[in-house]
Write a protein that holds these residues in place. Structure first.
Motif, mmCIF file in Angstrom:
data_model
loop_
_atom_site.group_PDB
_atom_site.id
_atom_site.type_symbol
_atom_site.label_atom_id
_atom_site.label_comp_id
_atom_site.label_asym_id
_atom_site.label_seq_id
_atom_site.Cartn_x
_atom_site.Cartn_y
_atom_site.Cartn_z
ATOM 1 N N GLY A 62 -6.764 -15.575 4.224
ATOM 2 C CA GLY A 62 -6.176 -14.463 3.441
ATOM 3 C C GLY A 62 -5.177 -13.862 4.241
ATOM 4 O O GLY A 62 -4.766 -12.847 3.744
ATOM 5 N N ASN A 63 -4.633 -14.150 5.285
ATOM 6 C CA ASN A 63 -3.824 -13.425 6.053
ATOM 7 C C ASN A 63 -4.487 -11.891 6.511
ATOM 8 O O ASN A 63 -3.819 -11.075 6.756
ATOM 9 C CB ASN A 63 -2.514 -13.333 5.529
ATOM 10 N N GLY A 76 -4.505 -7.932 3.795
ATOM 11 C CA GLY A 76 -3.848 -9.296 3.940
ATOM 12 C C GLY A 76 -3.193 -9.559 2.637
ATOM 13 O O GLY A 76 -2.585 -8.563 2.102
ATOM 14 N N ASP A 77 -3.244 -10.778 2.294
ATOM 15 C CA ASP A 77 -2.468 -11.403 1.084
ATOM 16 C C ASP A 77 -3.138 -10.494 -0.268
ATOM 17 O O ASP A 77 -2.090 -10.290 -1.056
ATOM 18 C CB ASP A 77 -2.630 -12.703 0.929
#
Length: 642
Positions: A62-63, A76-77
């Protein structure tokens, strides 16, 4: 008119409206002390077990990465997962407490136990304290062991001090402007407090400012360092913290601890070479043996608190900037040191076979005396204890042990500049912001026969040290730091008390340090560093010294601000000093001008003089002078070194 005031359940005494307004401002900006969180032992294991598989190293599901504090805060995302100081708005806690198979964290395996989730909640609410320099990324930096003399960049604009040559090149590489120089008054105040711990006397300060010589700053640095007694009794605070030496506290009454005060005071006055200083602490004389004896705690103790394991922890931290406390319980979570290495050092000190304990449980294995850098030489485990200590002292001060010299010059840089080249100073496994600067200072120390005053002089005569202190926000992550000048610092408790004593003329008639003779005729002012710790100094950050303290708190906490205004010690000292100073001056203006010069190293502005005259009145009473002293002592300008 003096008055009192109540905030909460605390009543403030003996302060004017002006002083109380300043105090209220200080309390408003002071951080609230949070419950102490042990990041390495409480938080890191939880994140490693439950989060690392997806969110550390090269993995960023999810970054979202938890490698550093900065990446954790970035989110993250799905947005920000953690809100520093507000667990209620931190989605991370919702995810670890949930049972939805699509949103729960971790997605597989056991959930985070409730007691560990509570720890994470406390950690977030406390502001996410994170050991500076720590990262979940695999370590790619290993500090060099042997000394290295870097090539100096060319000098620019006539700035020939090696410190400036290195920093000027660094600033150019970082595309940062060169810091502007501080004015003479600011420099004089700063260098007096840094080198001898005392405010400059008004007459000497005025003479310095009036001097038009181009080398006057260099001459002032040398003059201060030549004041052997003032230098020794200021730097005694630094070394007492680092060597756990004091005049009262745990172990002194029961004989479970021994002082080294006279040896240390003499070593500082004589400017004992640092390599000799270290050898006499590790393989000690009777006068210096208190350091390696540590504390013999009463009753049963954890295996990591025994005297020999204390020895391993203390010599590693004090002289090498290595944290062996984790490794003396188990292999360290935060650096490369292992349990066997900590016990190998401890066995050098032990008088009988030393069984290795892991997390306070015996392993059945006996430690073998060993040095942690065997490439420099080894300890003979069959030798007697004294011989082993002598071997360790020789290896610690071996010319090829660059870790020793880097550690002490880094500590000096931190003390004079407000932040280490490696920071924090007990994490010498962390990459420095300038390896060339650290290495040059370390080699300079060795080449100058380990003369610490020479190292201090080199730093204090640099244009980098003389620069103005920049305004800055605290960096949220260690990776973000870039040098842009010296950092404004709080006075230590001892500096603050010394300043109050000098301005009020109310220093005590004798010191508490046992067996210490102080030369001088007339006798110099007793220094706070020579007095037993008390409630007031503890409230301003002086440690109990049961453990090594290499960095005192940099922030003024709310309780400290309250103690400043409600301390009987301070109130009584100011009251006596007000009467003394009132009798010495023939006009309110003369008193005001002297006080500003003595306390702030400057003249009052027109508005400040007018306000002070209004406060004192045409015929001041002692309580009016008392109010004025309170107001000045509460000023951030008085309490900061900048």
């Amino acid at each position: 008119m003096t008055e009192s005031m109540t905030i909460g359940s605390v009543r403030f005494r003996g302060a004017s409206r002006f002083a109380l307004a300043l105090l209220t401002m200080l309390i408003a900006i002071a951080p609230v002390a949070a419950d102490e969180i042990d990041f390495a032992h409480d938080i890191v294991p939880i994140l490693r077990r439950h989060c690392a598989a997806c969110h550390t190293g090269e993995r960023k599901e999810g970054n979202f990465s938890m490698n550093t504090r900065g990446s954790l805060l970035a989110g993250g995302d799905g947005g920000r997962a953690v809100i520093s100081g507000d667990s209620g708005k931190s989605a991370l806690l919702e995810r670890i407490a949930g049972d939805d198979e699509f949103t729960r964290m971790p997605p597989e395996g056991p959930l985070v136990p409730p007691e560990q989730a509570a720890l994470l909640e406390r950690w977030i609410d406390a502001g996410l304290p994170w050991q500076e320099g720590f990262s979940f990324l695999p370590k790619t930096y290993e500090p060099p062991l042997r000394p290295r003399l870097p090539e100096l960049p060319p000098s620019r604009d006539g700035r020939t001090n090696p410190v400036d040559r290195i920093i000027d090149a660094y600033l150019a590489e970082q595309n940062l402007p060169r810091p502007e120089p501080a004015d003479d008054a600011s420099f004089a105040r700063r260098v007096h407090l840094d080198l001898i711990g005392l405010l400059p006397e008004p007459r000497l300060f005025e003479r310095f400012v009036a001097d038009r010589s181009s080398d006057k700053r260099e001459r002032l640095v040398r003059r201060l360092l030549d004041d052997d007694l003032a230098y020794a009794e200021h730097w005694l605070t630094f070394w007492n913290d680092l060597l756990r030496n004091d005049y009262s506290g745990t172990g002194y009454i029961t004989g479970g601890r021994k002082q080294i005060t006279r040896w240390l005071h003499d070593a500082l006055r004589e400017n004992k070479p640092y390599d000799e200083f270290v050898r006499e602490l590790i393989a000690p004389t009777p006068e210096s043996e208190g350091f390696i004896r540590g504390i013999r705690w009463r009753g049963d103790v954890n295996s990591s608190q025994t005297e020999s394991v204390q020895f391993a922890q203390n010599v590693s931290q004090a002289f090498l900037g290595i944290n062996m406390k984790c490794a003396s319980c188990h292999d360290s979570f935060i650096d490369r040191w292992k349990l066997d290495e900590a016990y190998g050092l401890a066995a050098i000190h032990a008088t009988s076979p030393l069984e290795i304990h892991r997390c306070d449980k015996p392993t059945g294995r006996i430690a073998k005396a060993a040095w942690i850098f065997p490439e420099l030489g080894e300890i003979d485990p069959a030798a007697d204890r004294q011989k082993r200590l002598e071997q360790l002292a020789g290896l610690m001060t071996h010319p090829d042990n660059g870790r020793l010299t880097r550690t002490i010059v880094n500590r000096l840089w931190h003390r004079l500049m407000g932040r280490g080249i490696v920071h924090p100073v007990d994490a010498m496994h962390t990459e420095p912001w300038s390896a060339d600067l650290l290495d040059h200072l370390a080699v300079h120390l060795a080449e100058n026969q380990y003369d610490l005053k020479k190292s201090i002089e080199l730093i204090a005569t640099s244009r980098a040290y003389e620069a103005r202190t920049p305004r800055r926000e605290t960096a949220s992550d260690a990776d973000a730091y870039r040098f842009d000048g010296p950092v404004a610092r709080r006075m230590t408790a001892e500096q603050f008390v010394d300043a109050v004593w000098r301005i009020t003329g109310e220093a005590p008639p004798k010191h508490d340090a046992p067996g210490l003779e102080r030369p001088g005729d007339p006798a110099p002012m007793v220094r706070a560093a020579l007095m037993k710790n008390d409630f007031f100094m503890r409230s301003l950050g002086r440690p109990t010294r049961d453990q090594i303290v290499s960095m005192r708190p940099s922030e003024l906490a709310t309780l400290e601000a309250i103690d400043l205004a409600n301390s009987p010690f301070l109130a009584e000292t100011i009251a006596r000093g007000a009467r003394r100073r009132l009798a010495e001056f023939d006009s309110p203006t003369a008193l005001i001008d002297w006080l500003f010069a003595a306390a702030l190293s400057r003249s009052p502005t027109a508005d400040e003089r007018r306000l002070a005259l209004d406060s004192l009145g045409e015929t001041p009473a002692a309580e009016n002078v008392e109010d004025l002293l309170w107001a000045v002592f509460m000023l951030p300008e008085f309490q900061l070194i900048r």
